[in-house]
Design an enzyme around this catalytic site. Structure first.
Site: not given
Length: 545
Positions: A61, A93
């Protein structure tokens, strides 16, 4: 999303330089990659992180948001990322496309089959396995010792029951009975080779060096001995080409290759990183999991082999994750807790120290959560500044590129103030394999000692005798702790690292050391993410994250 041809045009790539996979994905042609060779390099920025926790960190991100922020500042930037593996997407995950307003798209296609690169790696890996077993079946002219077959089959899915299997059962025509094994595709040596090869000639040379087994005299048998190289290269021809997609703000992103950092070298391809450096003034790349795994391997394996010298490192943390390292339960992380933050920030401290050992300027960024308090943010800021590294708050999840401008400006400031690039690797090639393992364990993990299982000692001796002693080491270790025990959070000191197995990836060019109980074929959790994934009658996929 914009058509990928429009995104490409902004960085000087014509439609003829692309091999289109629909409207929003493309591969760069070999002709275009060749045309970049004489262009100057931009600045290389590595994004890494503290050890992952259930509280979340946000490395991808941040990488995406930073690239978008550079665009908002009028800077020419390209992001270079790894491709996600199917295993984590259906496991625990999740995918690897970023999050919030800092994502690469198309997210669903990226996290699933994308352009077929992983399938090509799987096919090439298993072709070599099939040729190996067929050679044994057809008379075994190379005198392969079936008790010393080291090449494993692979698939890109978490499936623990395939770790140890028996093949060749049935009639005489069904092959020779022997024990066999599977690894996840991202742990395959061919994935590492794909990500380190410079061109087709280098790819074929690396493939030829793969050791598949040892003969009765104890000498290695290679893929070249099995006449497998040409066919494997044919399967990997298109997978060699970097993939171009875009962020939510239309920043170009090269997403190519995907070795795990806990069991492989954890970096996207050298070809994609080099292309990004030529295409833009700033290349933003990332390395998997925490800096103790991903950044160490990025520096000591990828940069060493490719001659790369990173100009700065962005170290991602969250206040929630630091409090988790300080002993706070996941359910209680939303409240202000300066005492826990002070206990847990030692994990961040160790990663700062580690990155500085490589001579790279460090910028710590906090991936912002709405539950963070000003007192907590101020404490982390002062902590970082006292340790000679810069600090910036990142709000890219909520605000996209706009939320990353403070971080981008800090990175630009560091790059402008930096003198001569002082990057250097942690150890010299001339150290013994055992000394290299000791160096990483002591300097990066903080271990007090290293214990080698008897089998690992024998393997180290044999690999040294075979001439592999000058290779770098690729440490396979759990990602959750600086140690090889995932329960030891924060900054454990003086612990013992246990090396249980060592083997060479001769084609990739490194020696793998397995520590603790890390597995090269993960398993699924009690409630895997696959339970929540679905597709409706219009083809819209839900549940991927």
């Amino acid at each position: 999303m914009e058509p990928i041809v429009n995104v490409a045009e902004r960085v000087g790539i014509s439609a003829d330089d692309l091999e289109l996979y629909g409207k929003y994905k493309a591969k760069l042609t070999e002709e275009y990659l060749e045309s970049l060779k004489d262009k100057p390099d931009g600045k290389l920025i590595l994004v890494t992180a503290i050890n992952p926790t259930p509280a979340g960190e946000g490395k991808t991100t941040t990488s995406v948001g930073l690239g978008q922020a550079f665009g908002r500042l009028g800077k020419k930037a390209v992001i270079a990322l790894r491709e996600p593996s199917l295993g984590p997407c259906f496991g625990i995950k999740g995918g690897a496309a970023g999050g919030g307003y800092a994502q690469v798209v198309p997210m669903e296609e990226l996290n699933l089959h994308f352009t077929g690169d992983f399938h090509a790696v799987t096919s090439a890996n298993n072709l070599l396995a099939a040729l190996l077993d067929n050679h044994i079946q057809q008379g075994n002219e190379l005198r392969i010792d079936t008790r010393q077959v080291v090449w494993k089959r692979c698939m890109d899915m978490n499936d623990r029951v395939l770790r140890n299997v028996v093949v060749g059962l049935g009639s005489k025509m069904d092959g020779v009975v022997r024990e066999d094994h599977f690894v996840i595709t991202v742990a395959s040596e061919i994935m590492a080779i794909l990500c380190l090869a410079e061109d087709m000639n280098d790819l074929k040379e690396r493939l030829s060096r793969i050791i598949v087994a040892y003969n009765y005299e104890g000498q290695p048998v290679t893929a070249a001995d099995l006449q497998a190289v040409g066919a494997m290269a044919a399967l990997l021809k298109d997978a060699m080409k970097p993939n171009l997609i875009q962020t939510l703000e239309h920043t170009p992103a090269l997403v190519h290759g995907g070795p795990f950092a806990n069991i492989a070298h954890g970096c996207n391809s050298v070809r994609a990183t080099r292309a990004a450096l030529k295409m833009a003034d700033y290349c933003i790349t990332e390395a998997g999991f925490g800096a103790d795994l991903g950044a160490e391997k990025f520096f000591d394996i990828k940069c060493r082999m490719a001659g790369l010298a990173p100009d700065a490192a962005v170290l991602v943390a969250t206040i929630r994750a630091l409090k988790y390292n300080g002993g706070v339960a996941k359910e209680e992380l939303n409240g202000e807790n300066l005492d826990a933050l002070k206990k847990g920030i030692v994990n961040l401290e160790k990663h700062i120290e580690n990155l500085q050992k490589y001579g790279v300027p460090v910028i710590v960024t906090l991936n912002s959560f709405v539950t963070d308090t000003q007192a907590e943010i101020d404490f982390v800021r002062e902590f970082c500044e006292k340790r000679n590294c810069e600090f910036a708050l990142s709000e890219v999840w909520a605000r996209g590129g706009e939320g990353g401008i403070a971080l981008a400006q800090k990175v630009l400031q560091v790059l402008d103030q930096a003198g001569k690039n002082g990057f250097h690797v942690l150890y010299e090639d001339t150290l013994s394999l055992e000394e290299k393992i000791h160096r990483v364990a002591a300097e990066i993990y903080g271990a007090g000692s290293v214990s080698f299982a008897p089998a690992a000692k024998r393997q180290l001796q044999k690999l040294t005798e075979l001439g592999f002693g000058n290779l770098p080491v690729c440490m396979a270790k759990n990602q959750y702790s600086l140690s090889d025990d995932p329960r030891l959070l924060g900054r454990p000191r003086g612990f013992e690292i246990t090396v249980r197995e060592v083997y060479v990836s001769a084609g990739a060019g490194f020696v793998v050391a397995l520590t603790g109980d890390v597995m090269t074929m993960p398993g699924l959790s009690r409630k895997p993410a696959a339970y929540g994934i679905d597709v409706d009658e219009k083809g819209v996929i839900t549940g991927l994250f």
